[in-house]
Design an enzyme around this catalytic site. Structure first.
Site, PDB file in Angstrom:
ATOM      1  N   PRO A  89      26.015-121.310  24.938  1.00 55.74           N
ATOM      2  CA  PRO A  89      25.347-122.090  25.827  1.00 55.74           C
ATOM      3  C   PRO A  89      26.674-121.477  27.265  1.00 55.74           C
ATOM      4  CG  PRO A  89      25.519-123.817  24.283  1.00 55.74           C
ATOM      5  CD  PRO A  89      25.864-122.514  23.182  1.00 55.74           C
ATOM      6  N   ASP A 169      11.329-101.387  35.366  1.00 55.19           N
ATOM      7  CA  ASP A 169      10.724-102.924  35.467  1.00 55.19           C
ATOM      8  C   ASP A 169      11.499-103.803  36.291  1.00 55.19           C
ATOM      9  OD1 ASP A 169       9.532-102.895  32.762  1.00 55.19           O
ATOM     10  OD2 ASP A 169      11.635-102.771  31.783  1.00 55.19           O
TER      11      ASP A 169
HETATM   12 CL1  6GU Z   1      23.104-118.811  22.775  1.00 54.54          CL
HETATM   13  N1  6GU Z   1      23.232-120.820  22.714  1.00 54.54           N
HETATM   14  C1  6GU Z   1      22.504-122.235  21.989  1.00 54.54           C
HETATM   15  N2  6GU Z   1      22.827-122.490  21.039  1.00 54.54           N
HETATM   16  N3  6GU Z   1      21.947-122.699  23.256  1.00 54.54           N
HETATM   17  C2  6GU Z   1      21.445-121.392  23.939  1.00 54.54           C
HETATM   18  C3  6GU Z   1      22.033-120.473  24.484  1.00 54.54           C
HETATM   19  C4  6GU Z   1      22.638-120.133  23.082  1.00 54.54           C
HETATM   20  N4  6GU Z   1      21.575-119.752  25.358  1.00 54.54           N
HETATM   21  C5  6GU Z   1      21.038-120.177  25.826  1.00 54.54           C
HETATM   22  N5  6GU Z   1      21.024-122.064  25.492  1.00 54.54           N
END
Ligand code: 6GU
Length: 233
Positions: A89, A169
């Site tokens: 994230p 797209d």
């Molecule tokens: Cl890549 N990982 C996690 N744990 N939460 C997320 C994410 C990734 N992308 C958005 N939320």
């Protein structure tokens, strides 16, 4: 194109890899997806791959050793140069231009973490491309890795047939409009009918109607796309 996925939950990928479009691409040799269990690189009797954070706090942190050693071995395993992606994230947000960038190389190594994340030294040593799929919390990077594979494989030459071509797209370069409304049979369902123009056979009129629909829908729902605004990455 080759994808290597490193995860603590390899079984999460089996259903996804068996689905139609991806399965067809794999069977045709256009895409190769290998899923590796991070636990195979764990040390010691307890097969530990995550540990409590120094300094305290909730959750567990992915240990540096297993992740770094797994990535090194998997990269060495094939001479095809790999781009390393860490799903987190904290990463830059995945958007179609990023997807296009990732699809440019012959190989992606995708490392899935748990939500609390990786030991910082994973990032310091491997200098991966850190990617997030959006501003919400997932339990781990697995679903995000599937999103990356799904979006990237569509751009691998010959994966899509002519009819499914990705050039039109929404979000692809040169097109920043949402799709217009689509209809198929029946012509009347509970009194809701198909717009007359689509039944007219007038291809010019249909193209104009669709373009106007796309613009109106984009203006209503995603004005940011018309402004060419990409937002924070
Ligand atoms: Cl890549 N990982 C996690 N744990 N939460 C997320 C994410 C990734 N992308 C958005 N939320």
């Amino acid at each position: 194109m080759r994808f290597d996925v490193l995860t603590l939950f390899p079984e999460m990928f089996s259903g996804y890899l068996g689905q139609s479009l991806l399965k067809r691409a794999i069977d045709r040799g256009l895409v190769d997806v290998r899923v590796h269990n991070l636990r195979d690189w764990s040390q010691g009797r307890h097969q530990q791959v995550d540990d409590r954070p120094f300094g305290g706090g909730p959750g567990m942190v992915m240990m540096v050793g297993p992740v770094v050693e797994a990535v090194e071995q998997i990269c060495r395993d094939d001479v095809t140069p790999a781009r390393l992606v860490l799903l987190t994230p904290q990463g830059r947000r995945l958007r179609q231009p990023v997807v296009e960038e990732l699809s440019g190389g012959p190989r992606l190594v995708l490392v899935c973490g748990r939500y609390e994340g990786f030991d910082q030294r994973v990032v310091d040593l491997l200098q991966p491309d850190e990617i997030s799929i959006g501003d919400y919390v997932l339990n781990g990077g697995e679903v995000a890795a599937m999103v990356v594979i799904d979006a990237v494989m569509r751009l691998v030459p010959h994966v899509l047939g002519h009819a499914e071509s990705s050039v039109d797209d929404s979000f692809s370069s040169g097109n920043r409009l949402l799709e217009c409304a689509q209809y198929t049979r029946p012509r009347d369902y509970r009194g809701l009918t198909v717009p007359e123009v689509l039944l007219s056979g007038d291809h010019e009129a249909i193209a104009q109607w669709r373009a106007a629909q796309s613009r109106a829908r984009t203006r209503q729902r995603r004005a940011d796309l018309l402004e060419g605004e990409v937002g924070p990455t």
